[in-house]
Design an enzyme around this catalytic site. Structure first.
Site, short mmCIF file in Angstrom:
data_model
loop_
_atom_site.label_atom_id
_atom_site.label_comp_id
_atom_site.label_asym_id
_atom_site.label_seq_id
_atom_site.Cartn_x
_atom_site.Cartn_y
_atom_site.Cartn_z
N GLU A 1 4.60 2.70 0.53
CA GLU A 1 3.23 3.16 0.26
C GLU A 1 2.42 2.07 -0.46
O GLU A 1 1.23 1.91 -0.21
CB GLU A 1 3.23 4.47 -0.53
N TYR B 1 6.61 2.34 13.60
CA TYR B 1 7.27 1.90 12.37
C TYR B 1 8.30 0.81 12.65
O TYR B 1 8.15 -0.34 12.24
CB TYR B 1 7.98 3.08 11.69
#
Ligand code: BES
Ligand code: ZN
Length: 657
Positions: free
Chosen positions: A348, A433
């Site tokens: 994050e 991803y």
């Protein structure tokens, strides 16, 4: 240093005024990086930014836990404020109740403006069309959100750690901002925002923005000096928090949470908000955050968002983490007690460069956010925890990708995915991803770390605060890495194949971990019956080694063998959510019924979709399992987030119940 936020202070009118942000907006930089032809249109938005752009949002909302609504107004600053445009303003909404719309006149006063709300689409919601006066500056929409808003979860006190107060949080990505704010809900548009949020006293509001307190820290003394989230003022029976985000961000990064929160400082720019019973554990688990921040800056240039704080949400948060600027939202399931799952924090945090600074312009370009972020995450892990751990995480991820490729339709294996007519969430798989990150690692290996690091840092600088498409990246790549220097005999990375074709190119690098080879040997000896569970050499195994061990075991595995492992290593009691999840999956596959009470408990208490989806999907494969799934789901469903419910209803064909 801990400070309870629930101590609310009363202020005199003058100080009160000083604490609020001025409503004047700062002028954001224009969005560049892509043109505005029809082919560029974001298929997930009704808005018309190519004609009129929203530049700034001023939110004024009251949070009602009784009605489960946000109610108030959104004032949008438009560009250009001109007399020449004739097009109406088109905004995205989903389930909003629009009560009144006003437009600013040349005189500066607001007058009612005609508006229509279109027929709602299940995925996209309904377009709000506003007729603008000849002069238009700002537009104000008075509205309330629906109790069913997909972005919002309203938690009862029983669903929180503290059990005393209700809790609210938002999740705007990908296209749910429109369920709580009327706006141009496309990541191609960047806006700044101000917000005033009124909440019941005793509760604290936090947003993906700077809290009002930070403007005047000296006036407030040391007592609240460590609470950067915002100091409330009292308005009637409510406490009002003010926020401002002065850097232009896409709508999916607008975020709000309200609850009984305590702040703990971690480093000079980092800290963590959590419910009081979680605060100390959370601070310990995330104590390396400041180090991660410094490591990322060293690699990719300055952190541009001021503070980096974390917010630990109640367990029903449907994701692992969400990169809301200045304030990452995180699931409590990553608090394992040994920092083994903190790569989520690195992930994050990495979004502060890849995603929040350089943003995917449409959801087809999502891999620009997540693939880059996964690559950067591994670099952070390597810098902070060493190459061995980074390699293990890379292998674990690549295993998941290879599993997925066996079943995923070819069209969904493409990085630049076509999502027309679909929910952008259909594109959230290991493809953007893991395949995205592997592509970047391929470039890194081919051109060398030195050149690739310089390239990536240059990329973040070049496109900072812009929303870009895959094609923008490809031209930049061609210019600054592939063709730079113009030497002959350049390594051949099949860029087009990586981005526009299914599968993985044969020349892709394959990750490996020497530590894992040892784990595999142990697993093999146990499988062959050469060693009992208690004889396995597992001393000092990390989470990663355990995870790899479990995944190395065959299916089916006799129940007795499962029981032997459980007796030796207590997997059913594991406090590590990833290990427990893996073990419970194996328990379902092998009908190891001793773990079923733990399975039910897990499904009842955790709302993270990544865990729920595979467990329920595994359960419904047999008739007995389906019955168990249905009975648990009936009890658990009211506690799940709308986003998780949407996914699970499909798996359990819940409509028909
Ligand atoms: N931005 C994503 C979460 C997301 C993606 C929400 C798409 C809605 C739509 C976030 O950064 C993320 O990737 N979270 C992962 C964790 C990560 C370590 C892979 C998650 O939630 O599992
Ligand atoms: Zn991410």
């Amino acid at each position: 240093m801990n400070q309870r936020s629930s101590i609310l202070l009363l202020f005199s009118a003058s100080l009160l005024a000083a604490c609020n942000f001025p409503s004047k907006q700062t002028q954001p930089e224009p969005t560049k990086g892509h043109g505005s032809s029809d082919a560029d249109k974001d298929v997930h938005s009704y808005s018309n930014p190519e004609q009129i752009k929203v530049r700034h949002l001023d939110l004024d909302l009251e949070v009602s836990f009784e009605k489960e609504t946000l109610e108030g107004s959104a004032t949008l600053t438009l560009e250009p404020p001109t007399e020449s445009r004739k097009e109406p303003l088109m905004l995205d909404t989903h389930g909003l109740k629009i009560t009144r719309v006003e437009a600013e006149q040349a005189s500066g006063t607001f007058q009612p403006a005609p508006f229509t709300l279109g027929v709602p689409d299940k995925i996209l919601g309904a377009p709000l069309t506003i007729q603008l006066p000849r002069y238009h500056g700002r537009v104000r929409i008075h509205y309330s959100s629906s109790p069913n808003a997909a972005a919002l979860q309203w938690l009862t006190p029983a669903q929180t750690a503290g059990k005393k107060h209700p809790f609210l949080f938002s999740q705007s990505q990908a296209i749910y901002a429109r369920t709580w704010i009327p706006l141009q809900d496309t990541p191609s548009v960047r806006i700044t925002y101000d917000a005033r949020i009124r909440v019941p006293r005793k509760l604290m509001a936090v947003m993906s923005a700077e809290g009002n307190f930070q403007l005047h820290p000296t006036k407030l003394g040391n007592k609240i000096g460590s609470v950067p989230g915002g100091l409330p003022i009292l308005v009637g029976s409510m406490a009002q928090f003010s926020f401002r985000m002065t850097q232009p961000i896409p709508s999916y990064l607008i975020a709000l949470a309200v609850g009984d929160l305590e702040f703990t400082q971690l480093g000079s720019r980092t800290g963590v908000y959590a419910e009081p019973p979680m605060a100390a554990k959370a601070a310990k688990e995330f104590e390396d955050t400041e180090k991660m921040l410094a490591s990322t800056e060293k690699l990719y240039g300055p952190y541009r968002w001021g503070r980096y704080d974390l917010l630990v949400l109640p367990p029903s948060f449907p994701y692992g983490g969400m990169e809301n600027p200045r304030l990452t939202f995180a699931t409590p399931t990553i608090i394992a007690g040994d920092k083994s799952l903190v790569s989520l924090v690195a992930h994050e945090l990495a979004h502060s460069w890849s995603g929040n600074l350089v943003t995917n312009a449409t959801w087809s370009d999502f891999w620009l956010n997540e693939g880059f972020t996964n690559y950067v995450t591994q670099r952070i892990i390597e810098a902070v925890y060493g190459a061995e751990r980074a390699a293990m995480e890379e292998v674990l991820e690549s295993q998941e990708l290879m599993e997925l490729l066996k079943t995923l339709p070819e069209a969904d294996q493409i990085l630049h995915i076509n999502l027309a007519g679909r929910n952008p969430e259909d594109g959230v798989t290991d493809i953007p991803y893991a395949k995205g990150a592997t592509f970047l690692r391929h470039l890194e290996k081919a051109y060398g770390r030195g050149r690739f690091d310089a390239f990536l840092r240059g990329y973040f600088d070049h496109f900072a605060f812009q929303s870009i498409r895959t094609s923008d990246f490809v031209s930049y790549l061609n210019q600054h890495l592939l063709r730079s220097g113009g030497e002959t005999g350049q390594p051949n990375v099949p860029v087009d194949e990586w981005i526009y074709k299914p599968g993985i190119p044969v020349s892709a690098p394959e990750p490996s971990s020497p530590v894992f080879s040892k784990v595999e040997q142990q697993a093999q000896r146990w499988i062959n019956g050469q060693v009992p569970s208690s004889g396995l050499q597992t001393a000092n195994w990390s989470y990663h080694e355990w995870q790899h061990f479990l995944r190395s075991l065959p299916t089916p595995l006799p129940k007795e063998r499962m029981a032997q492992l459980d007796a030796a290593f207590h997997f059913s009691q594991s406090g590590n959510s990833e290990i427990l999840h893996q073990w419970l999956l194996m328990a379902i596959r092998n009908d190891y019924s001793q773990a079923y009470p733990r399975l039910e408990e897990f499904l009842m208490s955790v709302g993270r979709r990544k865990f729920l989806k595979p467990l329920y999907a595994e359960l419904v494969k047999t008739e007995a399992g389906r019955l168990r799934a249905v009975s648990i789901y009936r009890k658990a469903r009211p506690g799940y987030h709308p986003i998780a419910i949407a996914t699970l209803d499909e798996i359990l064909t819940w409509d028909q119940k």
